[in-house]
Design an enzyme around this catalytic site. Structure first.
Site, short mmCIF file in Angstrom:
data_model
loop_
_atom_site.label_atom_id
_atom_site.label_comp_id
_atom_site.label_asym_id
_atom_site.label_seq_id
_atom_site.Cartn_x
_atom_site.Cartn_y
_atom_site.Cartn_z
N THR A 198 -42.58 -30.18 7.99
CA THR A 198 -42.65 -30.99 9.61
C THR A 198 -42.98 -31.73 9.54
O THR A 198 -41.48 -32.78 9.02
CB THR A 198 -44.51 -30.96 9.35
N VAL A 227 -52.19 -20.64 12.87
CA VAL A 227 -52.31 -22.33 13.78
C VAL A 227 -52.58 -23.26 11.84
O VAL A 227 -53.55 -23.20 11.36
CB VAL A 227 -53.53 -21.90 14.60
N GLY A 228 -51.53 -23.85 11.84
CA GLY A 228 -52.01 -25.14 10.57
C GLY A 228 -52.54 -26.35 11.08
O GLY A 228 -53.17 -26.73 11.83
N GLY A 250 -46.52 -30.59 5.26
CA GLY A 250 -47.47 -29.60 4.01
C GLY A 250 -48.53 -28.54 4.16
O GLY A 250 -48.20 -28.44 5.47
N GLY A 252 -51.15 -26.89 5.31
CA GLY A 252 -51.84 -27.76 6.91
C GLY A 252 -53.92 -27.17 6.76
O GLY A 252 -54.79 -27.76 6.17
N1 GLY Z 1 -48.10 -29.26 7.93
C1 GLY Z 1 -47.60 -28.11 8.72
C2 GLY Z 1 -48.53 -26.71 8.31
O1 GLY Z 1 -49.02 -26.59 8.28
O2 GLY Z 1 -48.05 -26.08 9.83
#
Ligand code: GLY
Length: 350
Positions: A198, A227-228, A250, A252
């Site tokens: 990300t 969905v993160g 990282g 999510g």
């Molecule tokens: N931090 C990005 C995700 O987990 O989608």
């Protein structure tokens, strides 16, 4: 395929070709200051480590007077349009069906507005689509095919985001999934674990105006529709113009349950510095983690990083284990700095 050397030269051509919407009219920005006296801050931009090029671009823009959100988005656009960054935008690793689905969100401190898109396909710069949701609708979040259709209506050009490298990685992951299926196992070196990547970026101007943005292709090989944290306001990023901004990269799923970016800003509101705030958020994340994701020593098995920027220009990055870094640009130039951490790398469960 575009390589890294060509990429910077072709970025402006990509813009001209419509990957960045040029037709959108500029929205008036409402840069403000707190109280009667103009607030004086240290201009600063803080990002995840893959934002090293982007923090310089964003910093140069804010010292030239650009709105902090426009500057931060210009910074993350570099990674979104870089086919070699497999964690965001063009070239991002796909879901389990080989489809690249992107998430992004942003907040504009001076006007207290937010925008977000999730599971959007075929649009390389979801950060700009999130800003368009913020600028042109009465809503905060659009998802899936509707987000894609909205983007096209707003002048974004759809394209295939699956680069040859990411397609090969996905095919190899799929081939290794099941030794009894009809796909011959790929016997080369492939990491079949899930990857998360990300880019988060936070900016503060000399006048103390702030913004935050996070954009991602999410967890590789994810269940379609997953969905993160990146598009979740308060998890993947958060900005309060009176306090500071924060964001994450990282895993999510771990962050969503702690509302990590919001919590970091709230800790700073209570008087903690950015580093102490982020370490407390990391502790909260671990306290909220289910047993299957913790080792026998109670340490997390996953990676999650947080970044914070206070209104006065102080900043930090933090994570569970020693060794991570983050990007920053201020009057000393763009550089990587070490993240604060809770545990030594040797304490990580195998
Ligand atoms: N931090 C990005 C995700 O987990 O989608």
């Amino acid at each position: 395929m575009t390589n890294r050397r060509d990429f910077l030269q072709t970025a402006s051509a990509l813009a001209a070709a419509g990957f960045l919407p040029r037709a959108l009219p500029a929205m008036p920005t409402q840069l403000g200051s707190i109280g009667a006296e103009p607030f004086r801050a240290r201009p600063c931009v803080v990002a995840s480590a893959n934002g090293l090029r982007g923090v310089q671009v964003a910093y140069d823009q804010i010292v030239a007077g650009t709105d902090p959100l426009d500057a931060a988005i210009a910074g993350v656009n570099i990674q979104e349009l870089d086919p070699d960054d497999q964690s965001v935008g063009l070239g991002g690793l796909p879901n389990a069906e080989g489809v690249v689905q992107l998430d992004a969100s942003c907040m504009h401190g001076p006007t207290r507005r937010a925008g977000s898109v999730s599971c959007i396909e075929d649009i390389a710069t979801p950060s700009l689509v999130a800003k368009a949701v913020m600028d042109y609708t009465d809503h905060v979040m659009l998802v899936g095919p509707h987000a894609r259709r909205f983007a096209i209506e707003m002048g974004f050009t759809p394209q295939n985001l699956l680069t040859d490298k990411s397609r090969q990685d996905w095919l190899r992951w799929r081939a290794r999934l099941n030794p009894n299926d009809a796909w011959l196992d790929y016997d080369g070196n492939v990491n079949i674990r899930f990857h998360t990547g990300t880019i988060n970026m936070n900016a503060v101007t000399a006048g103390g105006d702030m913004a935050s943005v996070t954009t991602t292709s999410g967890m590789s090989w994810k269940v379609p529709g997953r969905v993160g944290d990146s598009p979740i306001i308060g998890a993947g990023q958060y900005c309060d113009n009176t306090v500071g901004a924060a964001g994450s990269t990282g895993r999510g799923e771990a962050n969503i349950k702690a509302c990590g970016a919001f919590l970091a800003v709230e800790f700073m509101r209570q008087g903690l510095g950015p580093e102490e705030a982020l370490l407390r958020v990391m502790q909260r994340v671990i306290a909220m983690t289910e047993d299957r994701l913790l080792g026998p020593n109670g340490r997390p098995r996953f990676d999650l990083q947080f970044y914070a920027l206070a209104k006065d220009g102080t900043f930090a990055g933090a994570t569970a284990y020693e060794g991570a870094s983050f990007a920053v640009c201020d009057e000393r130039g763009a550089r990587l700095e070490k993240c604060a951490f809770l545990f030594k790398a040797s304490e990580r469960p195998r």
